[in-house]
Scaffold this active site. Sequence first.
Site, PDB file in Angstrom:
ATOM      1  N   ASP A 291       0.818  -1.210   0.000  1.00  0.00           N
ATOM      2  CA  ASP A 291       0.000   0.000   0.000  1.00  0.00           C
ATOM      3  C   ASP A 291       0.855   1.264   0.000  1.00  0.00           C
ATOM      4  O   ASP A 291       0.323   2.371  -0.124  1.00  0.00           O
ATOM      5  CB  ASP A 291      -0.961   0.009   1.193  1.00  0.00           C
ATOM      6  CG  ASP A 291      -0.247  -0.202   2.520  1.00  0.00           C
ATOM      7  OD1 ASP A 291       0.244  -1.324   2.725  1.00  0.00           O
ATOM      8  OD2 ASP A 291      -0.182   0.721   3.344  1.00  0.00           O
TER       9      ASP A 291
ATOM     10  N   ASP B  97       4.974   8.135   0.793  1.00  0.00           N
ATOM     11  CA  ASP B  97       4.782   7.816   2.219  1.00  0.00           C
ATOM     12  C   ASP B  97       6.103   7.774   2.977  1.00  0.00           C
ATOM     13  O   ASP B  97       6.647   6.704   3.268  1.00  0.00           O
ATOM     14  CB  ASP B  97       4.017   6.507   2.386  1.00  0.00           C
ATOM     15  CG  ASP B  97       2.550   6.650   2.020  1.00  0.00           C
ATOM     16  OD1 ASP B  97       2.090   7.795   1.895  1.00  0.00           O
ATOM     17  OD2 ASP B  97       1.872   5.639   1.845  1.00  0.00           O
TER      18      ASP B  97
END
Length: 513
Positions: free
Chosen positions: A268, A278
């Site tokens: 993810d 991220d």
Amino acid sequence: MNIESISQPFIKKFPGDFSNNPMQRNTPKVLFATIKPAGFDAPQLIAFNETLSEEIGLGKFEEQDLSFLAGNDLPENIQSYATAYAGHQFGNWAGQLGDGRAILAGEIINNSGKKTEIQWKGAGATPYSRHADGRAVLRSSVREYLMSEAMYHLGVPTTKALSLTLTGEDVVRDMMYNGNPQLEKGAVIIRTAESFLRFGHFELMSAQAEYKTLQELADFAIENYFPEITSSGDQKYKDFFQNICNRTADLMVEWFRVGFVHGVMNTDNMSILGLTIDYGPYSMMDEYDLNFTPNTTDLPGRRYAFGKQGQISQWNLWQLANALHPLIKDEKFLEDALNQYGTYFWEKHDRMLCRKFGFDTLQKDDEEFFINWQALMQELQLDYTLFFNRLEKLSFETNIQLHFKDISYIPLNEEKQKKLENFVKAYLLRLNLNNISQDEALTMMGETNPKFILRNYLLYECIEEINNGTTDILKKLTLALENPYKELYPEFSVTRPSDYNDITGCSTLSCSS
């Protein structure tokens, strides 16, 4: 800023759940849920990326823009939303996940037609927050704001940050997950990317057997982000997967080039566009160590260690292949593409190392040379960045012991000094096999090896300073990271000070934010 020009093509393409209920829940058959940022009463702007704002089409910052940057008082044309995705976390299927503290404002198109998605991070809970508050703290926000900008100037594909804002509220976090929660300053950043689509978006639709939506999502991605794909039918999806494989391998090679360790390479957290996304417990590497992981959550297995990033990216692509199988339906193609991934990655990796060393071509004995170099770097605990900086200033007349004396994290005894001298002499002999001039080799090295990297201890000092109400280090670091191939600040071109070896939030990091 030209906020009125932000639109929501993703919402128009994929109708979803338009509830504003922020409670955690599964949202089957949809890719997103509309949600509004929490809003903050006393925001304070810490940093704004004026160059990026102009580049993407938002224009110059004005005082009234602070409200938007903090997620307050949104214009009527903006319908913000969070997306749902799934993922494998630390090798295990985690089921439905989603944007737990990221809220998309929409998309803007600049004068040249380039599209950019704009997203708040830390602006409040979404339906995918998994019982969390959706907030972010200052330390993680500073780290993402600065590191994404640093990676951009290093030439590494990445998301970018537009702004960094204190929210004016305190957030409770247990930094090391050891039962010691504390209040920390809350912050929100706006980050941008061509797209925030992840492997996990496709995993979710496939896991839910929503094959029609899976195909629509793939078609949407191909149409908007892969103009090089002109095929049709099943071949279109094969080309889609192959492109993602190549972009992912290219990204991994760039991480190895600059010494970046992501720390949480869950599916993810993997971009289909091959972007670094991220920024959590990441680190730039100080002493060279293939087993280094900056993430305490990744211990003791070190799944996401520096030297495993190529292997893990391939594992993640296997999971994406499984998700796209309903569209491709050709097991042999997928197996061949994934098996070829390793060949493609290592060929690019070795060519990258050639550039770092100043070699014009890869020769038959270079693989053994690289293996010997890795062993030397690990045994002598040499600083990765500084080692190559020293190579650029090397000659046969150089006093090797003095030249490299201050880039090791351990004292070098006579035996280790001799190993270093022998390697450097072998390197100089190898350079003589080049078909390019010494100046050309140095130019190639200078364009490949950064002089400045954003080390964790520098980030730690910057965060401490902002917590105390000043931004001098922030301004200095911003200038340095904008010029990573120049030595603007010699005081940054040193090994990590030993005082920082065991400091929580500097040498030891977690996923807490």
